[in-house]
Design a protein around this motif. Sequence first.
Motif, PDB file in Angstrom:
ATOM      1  N   ALA A 176     -11.514   2.626  -6.867  1.00 42.49           N
ATOM      2  CA  ALA A 176     -12.090   1.845  -5.762  1.00 42.49           C
ATOM      3  C   ALA A 176     -11.028   0.966  -5.115  1.00 42.49           C
ATOM      4  O   ALA A 176     -10.956   0.868  -3.882  1.00 42.49           O
ATOM      5  N   ALA A 177     -10.177   0.340  -5.926  1.00 46.17           N
ATOM      6  CA  ALA A 177      -9.126  -0.519  -5.387  1.00 46.17           C
ATOM      7  C   ALA A 177      -8.113   0.287  -4.574  1.00 46.17           C
ATOM      8  O   ALA A 177      -7.653  -0.170  -3.519  1.00 46.17           O
ATOM      9  N   LEU A 178      -7.773   1.484  -5.034  1.00 43.15           N
ATOM     10  CA  LEU A 178      -6.846   2.340  -4.281  1.00 43.15           C
ATOM     11  C   LEU A 178      -7.461   2.792  -2.961  1.00 43.15           C
ATOM     12  O   LEU A 178      -6.771   2.840  -1.931  1.00 43.15           O
ATOM     13  N   GLN A 179      -8.752   3.111  -2.981  1.00 42.87           N
ATOM     14  CA  GLN A 179      -9.434   3.481  -1.739  1.00 42.87           C
ATOM     15  C   GLN A 179      -9.456   2.298  -0.774  1.00 42.87           C
ATOM     16  O   GLN A 179      -9.258   2.460   0.434  1.00 42.87           O
ATOM     17  N   MET A 180      -9.692   1.094  -1.308  1.00 42.90           N
ATOM     18  CA  MET A 180      -9.705  -0.096  -0.471  1.00 42.90           C
ATOM     19  C   MET A 180      -8.336  -0.294   0.165  1.00 42.90           C
ATOM     20  O   MET A 180      -8.236  -0.554   1.369  1.00 42.90           O
ATOM     21  N   ALA A 181      -7.285  -0.174  -0.624  1.00 42.74           N
ATOM     22  CA  ALA A 181      -5.936  -0.352  -0.098  1.00 42.74           C
ATOM     23  C   ALA A 181      -5.615   0.708   0.957  1.00 42.74           C
ATOM     24  O   ALA A 181      -5.019   0.400   1.995  1.00 42.74           O
ATOM     25  N   ALA A 182      -6.013   1.948   0.724  1.00 44.72           N
ATOM     26  CA  ALA A 182      -5.753   3.022   1.680  1.00 44.72           C
ATOM     27  C   ALA A 182      -6.476   2.773   3.001  1.00 44.72           C
ATOM     28  O   ALA A 182      -5.891   2.948   4.078  1.00 44.72           O
ATOM     29  N   LEU A 183      -7.746   2.367   2.926  1.00 45.97           N
ATOM     30  CA  LEU A 183      -8.489   2.071   4.160  1.00 45.97           C
ATOM     31  C   LEU A 183      -7.852   0.917   4.919  1.00 45.97           C
ATOM     32  O   LEU A 183      -7.717   0.960   6.145  1.00 45.97           O
ATOM     33  N   ALA A 184      -7.452  -0.108   4.194  1.00 47.12           N
ATOM     34  CA  ALA A 184      -6.828  -1.265   4.839  1.00 47.12           C
ATOM     35  C   ALA A 184      -5.493  -0.869   5.466  1.00 47.12           C
ATOM     36  O   ALA A 184      -5.219  -1.208   6.625  1.00 47.12           O
ATOM     37  N   LEU A 185      -4.665  -0.141   4.731  1.00 46.42           N
ATOM     38  CA  LEU A 185      -3.348   0.249   5.241  1.00 46.42           C
ATOM     39  C   LEU A 185      -3.436   1.219   6.409  1.00 46.42           C
ATOM     40  O   LEU A 185      -2.537   1.260   7.253  1.00 46.42           O
ATOM     41  N   ALA A 186      -4.513   1.978   6.497  1.00 45.27           N
ATOM     42  CA  ALA A 186      -4.701   2.878   7.635  1.00 45.27           C
ATOM     43  C   ALA A 186      -4.816   2.092   8.940  1.00 45.27           C
ATOM     44  O   ALA A 186      -4.561   2.630  10.021  1.00 45.27           O
TER      45      ALA A 186
END
Length: 178
Positions: free
Chosen positions: A110-120
């Motif tokens: 979940a944290a990696l998905q959050m970071a990926a969405l934010a970095l996008a």
Amino acid sequence: LLTGALHEDALADCADAFRAGRKPERILEILKDSRIGVFGAVALLLAMLLRWSSLPAIGGGPGHFLLAVAAAHGVGRCAMVLLAWIAPPAGHGLGAAFQASLTRGGVVAAALQMAALALACGWKAALVMLTGAALVTLSARRYFVRRIGGVTGDCLGATGYLVESFILGMFTCRNCTW
């Protein structure tokens, strides 16, 4: 329609329950009550107006708009997972069941998905988004643990709603370069 307004209900329940001077037992009792009170109705109305008015103010083209909305939604949901992971449960309802089902791998995913969405959305936007989400989540944890000894499903849902609202508001900044 997809969520059944579950997180809106959580925000309203928390607004009704967490008033000054209430004992933890009374707060938990109100959180279980399906009726909405005046504080819940006002909180829900103001939050929905804030979110609704932020949508047309999000700058950029259609792709940027969809990315901003997806990031707000995803980061808000991940904040709920992280809060569930770092806070003790208060009570034995859906929130406690959700907390019991979490695994370290699931939280990391979940944290990696959050970071990926934010970095996008770009590194500047990601920095503000993730910092704001962390501050809201940690503040919520501190408040809920102090008031009722942990978190319930309503606490998790209200926190996710607040994080999502913060991020939608963040994207309305006209003088920001993200």
